[in-house]
Write a protein that holds these residues in place. Structure first.
Motif, PDB file in Angstrom:
ATOM      1  N   GLY A  65      39.646  45.606  45.553  1.00  0.00           N
ATOM      2  CA  GLY A  65      39.148  45.545  44.174  1.00  0.00           C
ATOM      3  C   GLY A  65      39.635  46.710  43.335  1.00  0.00           C
ATOM      4  O   GLY A  65      39.513  46.682  42.115  1.00  0.00           O
ATOM      5  N   LYS A  83      36.178  36.735  47.519  1.00  0.00           N
ATOM      6  CA  LYS A  83      35.523  36.280  46.276  1.00  0.00           C
ATOM      7  C   LYS A  83      34.370  35.329  46.554  1.00  0.00           C
ATOM      8  O   LYS A  83      33.343  35.356  45.877  1.00  0.00           O
ATOM      9  CB  LYS A  83      36.547  35.564  45.399  1.00  0.00           C
ATOM     10  CG  LYS A  83      36.959  36.402  44.241  1.00  0.00           C
ATOM     11  CD  LYS A  83      37.602  35.569  43.173  1.00  0.00           C
ATOM     12  CE  LYS A  83      38.085  36.504  42.078  1.00  0.00           C
ATOM     13  NZ  LYS A  83      39.316  36.049  41.484  1.00  0.00           N
ATOM     14  N   TYR A  85      32.192  35.553  48.640  1.00  0.00           N
ATOM     15  CA  TYR A  85      30.955  36.298  48.913  1.00  0.00           C
ATOM     16  C   TYR A  85      30.498  37.123  47.713  1.00  0.00           C
ATOM     17  O   TYR A  85      29.301  37.263  47.503  1.00  0.00           O
ATOM     18  CB  TYR A  85      31.124  37.138  50.191  1.00  0.00           C
ATOM     19  CG  TYR A  85      31.430  36.205  51.327  1.00  0.00           C
ATOM     20  CD1 TYR A  85      30.416  35.418  51.875  1.00  0.00           C
ATOM     21  CD2 TYR A  85      32.738  35.973  51.751  1.00  0.00           C
ATOM     22  CE1 TYR A  85      30.697  34.464  52.854  1.00  0.00           C
ATOM     23  CE2 TYR A  85      33.031  35.028  52.727  1.00  0.00           C
ATOM     24  CZ  TYR A  85      32.006  34.280  53.263  1.00  0.00           C
ATOM     25  OH  TYR A  85      32.285  33.318  54.209  1.00  0.00           O
ATOM     26  N   THR A  86      31.449  37.627  46.911  1.00  0.00           N
ATOM     27  CA  THR A  86      31.008  38.344  45.699  1.00  0.00           C
ATOM     28  C   THR A  86      30.261  37.342  44.810  1.00  0.00           C
ATOM     29  O   THR A  86      29.247  37.669  44.200  1.00  0.00           O
ATOM     30  CB  THR A  86      32.186  38.985  44.924  1.00  0.00           C
ATOM     31  OG1 THR A  86      33.117  37.971  44.561  1.00  0.00           O
ATOM     32  CG2 THR A  86      32.877  40.056  45.721  1.00  0.00           C
ATOM     33  N   GLU A  87      30.765  36.090  44.789  1.00  0.00           N
ATOM     34  CA  GLU A  87      30.116  35.088  43.931  1.00  0.00           C
ATOM     35  C   GLU A  87      28.775  34.632  44.517  1.00  0.00           C
ATOM     36  O   GLU A  87      27.801  34.431  43.799  1.00  0.00           O
ATOM     37  CB  GLU A  87      31.069  33.902  43.705  1.00  0.00           C
ATOM     38  CG  GLU A  87      32.142  34.302  42.696  1.00  0.00           C
ATOM     39  CD  GLU A  87      33.364  33.396  42.664  1.00  0.00           C
ATOM     40  OE1 GLU A  87      33.326  32.324  43.321  1.00  0.00           O
ATOM     41  OE2 GLU A  87      34.349  33.769  41.985  1.00  0.00           O
ATOM     42  N   THR A  99      29.161  40.026  38.413  1.00  0.00           N
ATOM     43  CA  THR A  99      29.682  39.692  39.747  1.00  0.00           C
ATOM     44  C   THR A  99      30.310  40.956  40.329  1.00  0.00           C
ATOM     45  O   THR A  99      31.084  41.626  39.639  1.00  0.00           O
ATOM     46  CB  THR A  99      30.753  38.578  39.625  1.00  0.00           C
ATOM     47  OG1 THR A  99      30.132  37.455  39.002  1.00  0.00           O
ATOM     48  CG2 THR A  99      31.289  38.157  40.979  1.00  0.00           C
ATOM     49  N   PRO A 100      29.973  41.285  41.579  1.00  0.00           N
ATOM     50  CA  PRO A 100      30.563  42.487  42.187  1.00  0.00           C
ATOM     51  C   PRO A 100      32.094  42.469  42.106  1.00  0.00           C
ATOM     52  O   PRO A 100      32.719  41.418  42.250  1.00  0.00           O
ATOM     53  CB  PRO A 100      30.085  42.420  43.631  1.00  0.00           C
ATOM     54  CG  PRO A 100      28.831  41.620  43.585  1.00  0.00           C
ATOM     55  CD  PRO A 100      29.018  40.628  42.474  1.00  0.00           C
ATOM     56  N   ASN A 101      32.676  43.647  41.848  1.00  0.00           N
ATOM     57  CA  ASN A 101      34.137  43.739  41.706  1.00  0.00           C
ATOM     58  C   ASN A 101      34.755  44.701  42.730  1.00  0.00           C
ATOM     59  O   ASN A 101      35.886  45.121  42.589  1.00  0.00           O
ATOM     60  CB  ASN A 101      34.499  44.192  40.282  1.00  0.00           C
ATOM     61  CG  ASN A 101      33.909  45.562  39.945  1.00  0.00           C
ATOM     62  OD1 ASN A 101      33.107  46.097  40.710  1.00  0.00           O
ATOM     63  ND2 ASN A 101      34.292  46.118  38.806  1.00  0.00           N
ATOM     64  N   ILE A 103      34.824  45.771  47.096  1.00  0.00           N
ATOM     65  CA  ILE A 103      34.388  45.554  48.486  1.00  0.00           C
ATOM     66  C   ILE A 103      35.007  46.636  49.358  1.00  0.00           C
ATOM     67  O   ILE A 103      36.215  46.854  49.333  1.00  0.00           O
ATOM     68  CB  ILE A 103      34.853  44.174  49.030  1.00  0.00           C
ATOM     69  CG1 ILE A 103      34.296  43.062  48.159  1.00  0.00           C
ATOM     70  CG2 ILE A 103      34.407  43.953  50.477  1.00  0.00           C
ATOM     71  CD1 ILE A 103      35.321  42.441  47.293  1.00  0.00           C
ATOM     72  N   ILE A 226      29.502  45.459  49.325  1.00  0.00           N
ATOM     73  CA  ILE A 226      29.914  44.737  48.119  1.00  0.00           C
ATOM     74  C   ILE A 226      29.120  45.301  46.945  1.00  0.00           C
ATOM     75  O   ILE A 226      27.889  45.281  46.950  1.00  0.00           O
ATOM     76  CB  ILE A 226      29.667  43.221  48.341  1.00  0.00           C
ATOM     77  CG1 ILE A 226      30.514  42.766  49.533  1.00  0.00           C
ATOM     78  CG2 ILE A 226      29.959  42.420  47.081  1.00  0.00           C
ATOM     79  CD1 ILE A 226      30.288  41.347  49.961  1.00  0.00           C
ATOM     80  N   ARG A 227      29.857  45.838  45.953  1.00  0.00           N
ATOM     81  CA  ARG A 227      29.189  46.578  44.877  1.00  0.00           C
ATOM     82  C   ARG A 227      29.869  46.317  43.541  1.00  0.00           C
ATOM     83  O   ARG A 227      30.905  45.655  43.477  1.00  0.00           O
ATOM     84  CB  ARG A 227      29.307  48.094  45.140  1.00  0.00           C
ATOM     85  CG  ARG A 227      28.637  48.545  46.382  1.00  0.00           C
ATOM     86  CD  ARG A 227      28.824  50.030  46.600  1.00  0.00           C
ATOM     87  NE  ARG A 227      30.039  50.279  47.357  1.00  0.00           N
ATOM     88  CZ  ARG A 227      30.205  51.329  48.158  1.00  0.00           C
ATOM     89  NH1 ARG A 227      29.268  52.234  48.269  1.00  0.00           N
ATOM     90  NH2 ARG A 227      31.327  51.493  48.832  1.00  0.00           N
TER      91      ARG A 227
END
Ligand SMILES: O=C(O)CCC(=O)C(=O)O
Ligand SMILES: [Fe+2]
Length: 243
Positions: A65, A83, A85-87, A99-101, A103, A226-227
């Motif tokens: 990211g 992606k 999992y971020t979603e 949405t987390p960007n 990892i 994931i942040r």
């Protein structure tokens, strides 16, 4: 209005995963991903090109990211296998609609860990971690200056004395650490070969098949932290001459 109701529903759904009342807030979601998803994620992590790994003394990691930086992160494309999992995590409603960007993939061999630390101001103060492969125990500690001084300063400042709580992280689980828990405490993973399940672990009633007194051996664990990195540079600065 409708979205307000949705947010409220989401918050109520998440309540069942809440582990601690004080000091707010840890959520623990067992089986957040399936066994097949765990396997696919591990396959992707281990197929990344060798230079993607950064080697530290007690673990190795991959950064996806972009590299967080006080001046702003130059965002890089997140591959589709992450992606998903971020979603999925964004849908939990814990990131104020974002949405987390970012990892961070950490790999711990048996006996490895991470020193007590805080994640710091480059990240939005909610952090989520998916565990793969092995269980482990994540410990939370008071900062040195939060400790009540006793007559013996050395005793009061030892890590054992600063221990607040621990969370047992099963493979495929998601932990969410927010607010005061993110901002005012340290977290770390002790360098151990196995974990003894004691009553210091706050989420035992949320775990699948663990009882006080059990000993759980550690094998290789891969975690995906994931942040959100809020400060992102819009464009890469261009220093070269244009053709
Ligand atoms: O592996 C974990 O569960 C924790 C990782 C962590 O604390 C970090 O990368 O900042
Ligand atoms: Fe951390």
């Amino acid at each position: 209005m409708a979205s307000e109701t949705n947010n409220k529903d989401q918050e109520e759904n998440l309540l069942k995963y809440k582990v601690l009342e004080i000091p707010d807030t840890i959520l623990y979601i067992p089986n957040f991903i399936s066994e097949q998803e765990e396997k696919d994620l591990l396959d992707h992590v281990y197929s990344a090109p060798k230079p993607k790994w950064t080697h530290l003394s007690n673990r190795r990691l991959q950064n996806w990211g972009g590299l967080p930086h006080p001046k702003g992160m130059v965002a890089e494309n997140i591959p589709q296998w992450l992606k998903i999992y971020t979603e999925r995590i964004a849908k939990l409603g814990i990131f104020a609609g974002q949405t987390p960007n970012h990892i961070l993939v950490n790999e711990y061999l048996t006996g490895q860990g991470i020193m007590p630390h805080e994640d710091g101001p480059l990240f939005y103060p909610t952090v989520t971690t998916i565990s793969l492969g092995s269980s482990t125990v994540l410990d939370f500690y008071h900062h040195l200056n939060q400790c009540v001084q006793t007559s013996s300063e050395t005793t009061s400042s030892s890590l054992e004395n600063r221990h607040l709580t621990s969370i047992f992280l099963e493979p495929r689980s998601l932990i969410v650490v927010k607010d005061a828990m993110y901002e005012s405490y340290l977290h770390g993973i002790d360098q151990r070969q196995e974990d003894e399940i004691t009553d210091k672990i706050a989420n035992l009633s949320h775990c699948q098949d663990v009882t006080t007194g059990d000993i759980r051996s550690r094998t290789t664990r891969v975690s995906l932290t994931i942040r959100i990195v809020p400060k992102v540079l819009k464009n890469k600065l261009f220093f070269g001459k244009k053709a």
